[in-house]
Motif scaffolding. Structure first.
Motif, PDB file in Angstrom:
ATOM      1  N   GLY A  23     -17.420 -16.717 -31.127  1.00 40.27           N
ATOM      2  CA  GLY A  23     -16.225 -16.173 -31.772  1.00 40.27           C
ATOM      3  C   GLY A  23     -14.971 -16.367 -30.938  1.00 40.27           C
ATOM      4  N   VAL A  24     -15.104 -16.144 -29.636  1.00 42.80           N
ATOM      5  CA  VAL A  24     -13.960 -16.322 -28.739  1.00 42.80           C
ATOM      6  C   VAL A  24     -13.532 -17.783 -28.702  1.00 42.80           C
ATOM      7  CG1 VAL A  24     -13.259 -16.232 -26.309  1.00 42.80           C
ATOM      8  CG2 VAL A  24     -14.421 -14.298 -27.341  1.00 42.80           C
ATOM      9  N   SER A  25     -14.492 -18.693 -28.655  1.00 42.94           N
ATOM     10  CA  SER A  25     -14.134 -20.110 -28.596  1.00 42.94           C
ATOM     11  C   SER A  25     -13.497 -20.578 -29.903  1.00 42.94           C
ATOM     12  CB  SER A  25     -15.357 -20.963 -28.255  1.00 42.94           C
ATOM     13  OG  SER A  25     -16.328 -20.857 -29.269  1.00 42.94           O
ATOM     14  N   ILE A  26     -13.948 -20.062 -31.032  1.00 40.81           N
ATOM     15  CA  ILE A  26     -13.314 -20.409 -32.304  1.00 40.81           C
ATOM     16  C   ILE A  26     -11.888 -19.874 -32.341  1.00 40.81           C
ATOM     17  CG2 ILE A  26     -13.359 -19.947 -34.794  1.00 40.81           C
ATOM     18  CD1 ILE A  26     -16.429 -20.099 -34.601  1.00 40.81           C
ATOM     19  N   GLY A  27     -11.685 -18.639 -31.916  1.00 42.77           N
ATOM     20  CA  GLY A  27     -10.349 -18.058 -31.895  1.00 42.77           C
ATOM     21  C   GLY A  27      -9.402 -18.805 -30.972  1.00 42.77           C
ATOM     22  N   LEU A  28      -9.858 -19.122 -29.770  1.00 44.06           N
ATOM     23  CA  LEU A  28      -9.008 -19.865 -28.841  1.00 44.06           C
ATOM     24  C   LEU A  28      -8.768 -21.298 -29.312  1.00 44.06           C
ATOM     25  CD1 LEU A  28     -10.284 -18.623 -25.374  1.00 44.06           C
ATOM     26  CD2 LEU A  28      -8.150 -18.073 -26.510  1.00 44.06           C
ATOM     27  N   GLY A  29      -9.731 -21.868 -30.010  1.00 44.37           N
ATOM     28  CA  GLY A  29      -9.533 -23.203 -30.580  1.00 44.37           C
ATOM     29  C   GLY A  29      -8.445 -23.201 -31.634  1.00 44.37           C
ATOM     30  N   ILE A  30      -8.437 -22.174 -32.459  1.00 44.61           N
ATOM     31  CA  ILE A  30      -7.395 -22.053 -33.478  1.00 44.61           C
ATOM     32  C   ILE A  30      -6.025 -21.880 -32.827  1.00 44.61           C
ATOM     33  CG2 ILE A  30      -6.519 -20.556 -35.324  1.00 44.61           C
ATOM     34  CD1 ILE A  30      -9.469 -20.094 -36.107  1.00 44.61           C
ATOM     35  N   VAL A  31      -5.958 -21.074 -31.771  1.00 45.36           N
ATOM     36  CA  VAL A  31      -4.700 -20.888 -31.055  1.00 45.36           C
ATOM     37  C   VAL A  31      -4.242 -22.197 -30.421  1.00 45.36           C
ATOM     38  CG1 VAL A  31      -3.668 -19.743 -29.053  1.00 45.36           C
ATOM     39  CG2 VAL A  31      -5.024 -18.433 -30.665  1.00 45.36           C
ATOM     40  N   ALA A  32      -5.164 -22.958 -29.840  1.00 40.10           N
ATOM     41  CA  ALA A  32      -4.808 -24.222 -29.199  1.00 40.10           C
ATOM     42  C   ALA A  32      -4.298 -25.230 -30.224  1.00 40.10           C
ATOM     43  CB  ALA A  32      -6.012 -24.787 -28.453  1.00 40.10           C
ATOM     44  N   ILE A  33      -4.976 -25.333 -31.349  1.00 40.82           N
ATOM     45  CA  ILE A  33      -4.545 -26.274 -32.386  1.00 40.82           C
ATOM     46  C   ILE A  33      -3.180 -25.871 -32.928  1.00 40.82           C
ATOM     47  CG2 ILE A  33      -5.064 -27.087 -34.726  1.00 40.82           C
ATOM     48  CD1 ILE A  33      -8.024 -27.038 -33.890  1.00 40.82           C
ATOM     49  N   THR A  34      -2.969 -24.576 -33.115  1.00 43.69           N
ATOM     50  CA  THR A  34      -1.669 -24.092 -33.587  1.00 43.69           C
ATOM     51  C   THR A  34      -0.572 -24.400 -32.570  1.00 43.69           C
ATOM     52  OG1 THR A  34      -2.788 -22.322 -34.798  1.00 43.69           O
ATOM     53  CG2 THR A  34      -0.429 -22.070 -34.434  1.00 43.69           C
ATOM     54  N   ALA A  35      -0.842 -24.184 -31.293  1.00 46.87           N
ATOM     55  CA  ALA A  35       0.158 -24.450 -30.249  1.00 46.87           C
ATOM     56  C   ALA A  35       0.507 -25.934 -30.200  1.00 46.87           C
ATOM     57  CB  ALA A  35      -0.361 -23.983 -28.895  1.00 46.87           C
ATOM     58  N   ILE A  36      -0.483 -26.787 -30.307  1.00 46.20           N
ATOM     59  CA  ILE A  36      -0.221 -28.228 -30.298  1.00 46.20           C
ATOM     60  C   ILE A  36       0.553 -28.628 -31.548  1.00 46.20           C
ATOM     61  CG2 ILE A  36      -1.328 -30.499 -30.420  1.00 46.20           C
ATOM     62  CD1 ILE A  36      -3.517 -29.345 -28.574  1.00 46.20           C
ATOM     63  N   GLY A  37       0.212 -28.044 -32.692  1.00 47.31           N
ATOM     64  CA  GLY A  37       0.937 -28.339 -33.929  1.00 47.31           C
ATOM     65  C   GLY A  37       2.392 -27.906 -33.857  1.00 47.31           C
ATOM     66  N   ILE A  38       2.655 -26.716 -33.327  1.00 44.96           N
ATOM     67  CA  ILE A  38       4.032 -26.241 -33.187  1.00 44.96           C
ATOM     68  C   ILE A  38       4.809 -27.127 -32.223  1.00 44.96           C
ATOM     69  CG2 ILE A  38       5.427 -24.343 -32.262  1.00 44.96           C
ATOM     70  CD1 ILE A  38       3.329 -22.425 -33.440  1.00 44.96           C
ATOM     71  N   PRO A  63      -7.544 -27.739 -23.960  1.00 46.70           N
ATOM     72  CA  PRO A  63      -8.953 -28.138 -24.090  1.00 46.70           C
ATOM     73  C   PRO A  63      -9.726 -28.155 -22.773  1.00 46.70           C
ATOM     74  CG  PRO A  63      -7.579 -29.566 -25.398  1.00 46.70           C
ATOM     75  CD  PRO A  63      -6.652 -28.715 -24.578  1.00 46.70           C
ATOM     76  N   VAL A  64      -9.044 -28.368 -21.661  1.00 46.63           N
ATOM     77  CA  VAL A  64      -9.710 -28.364 -20.358  1.00 46.63           C
ATOM     78  C   VAL A  64     -10.225 -26.970 -20.032  1.00 46.63           C
ATOM     79  CG1 VAL A  64      -9.341 -28.747 -17.882  1.00 46.63           C
ATOM     80  CG2 VAL A  64      -8.366 -30.311 -19.548  1.00 46.63           C
ATOM     81  N   PHE A  65      -9.509 -25.935 -20.481  1.00 45.15           N
ATOM     82  CA  PHE A  65      -9.939 -24.574 -20.217  1.00 45.15           C
ATOM     83  C   PHE A  65     -11.148 -24.176 -21.057  1.00 45.15           C
ATOM     84  CE2 PHE A  65      -5.288 -24.227 -19.220  1.00 45.15           C
ATOM     85  CZ  PHE A  65      -5.476 -24.241 -17.851  1.00 45.15           C
ATOM     86  N   PHE A  66     -11.417 -24.914 -22.115  1.00 47.20           N
ATOM     87  CA  PHE A  66     -12.568 -24.628 -22.964  1.00 47.20           C
ATOM     88  C   PHE A  66     -13.874 -25.155 -22.375  1.00 47.20           C
ATOM     89  CE2 PHE A  66      -9.341 -24.671 -26.431  1.00 47.20           C
ATOM     90  CZ  PHE A  66      -9.463 -23.335 -26.747  1.00 47.20           C
ATOM     91  N   LEU A  67     -13.808 -26.128 -21.499  1.00 48.25           N
ATOM     92  CA  LEU A  67     -15.018 -26.769 -20.984  1.00 48.25           C
ATOM     93  C   LEU A  67     -15.989 -25.793 -20.323  1.00 48.25           C
ATOM     94  CD1 LEU A  67     -13.673 -30.173 -19.692  1.00 48.25           C
ATOM     95  CD2 LEU A  67     -14.987 -29.717 -21.753  1.00 48.25           C
TER      96      LEU A  67
END
Length: 86
Positions: A23-38, A63-67
């Protein structure tokens, strides 16, 4: 030989930890994609000349922090599978 960090946890605790990490990785992934999109939207609308290139470093380093989290999630999954086979 390396000591297993999951040997003191029960299978239910491992599953609970895996679900939380998922759940945490999905949430942070959504935040990362949103930040890159903005960031890309700002670059496209304002132009690449007006923004410093160093402002892209935090967004593209996410993405490096997700590894480590994904490695830990993989270890949890293998431990759960190993216990279910026994």
């Amino acid at each position: 030989m390396k000591k297993d960090v999951f040997e003191h946890l029960s299978t239910a605790q491992l599953i609970k930890r895996r679900d939380l990490l998922k759940g945490v990785s999905i949430g942070l992934g959504i935040v990362a994609i949103t930040a890159i999109g903005i960031l890309l939207y700002i670059f496209i609308t304002n132009g690449f000349e007006d923004m410093p290139s160093t402002s892209t470093i935090p967004a593209f380093m996410l993405p490096v922090f997700f590894l480590p989290m994904l490695v830990h999630l993989g270890k949890l999954n293998t431990e759960i599978k190993r216990r279910n086979q026994q």
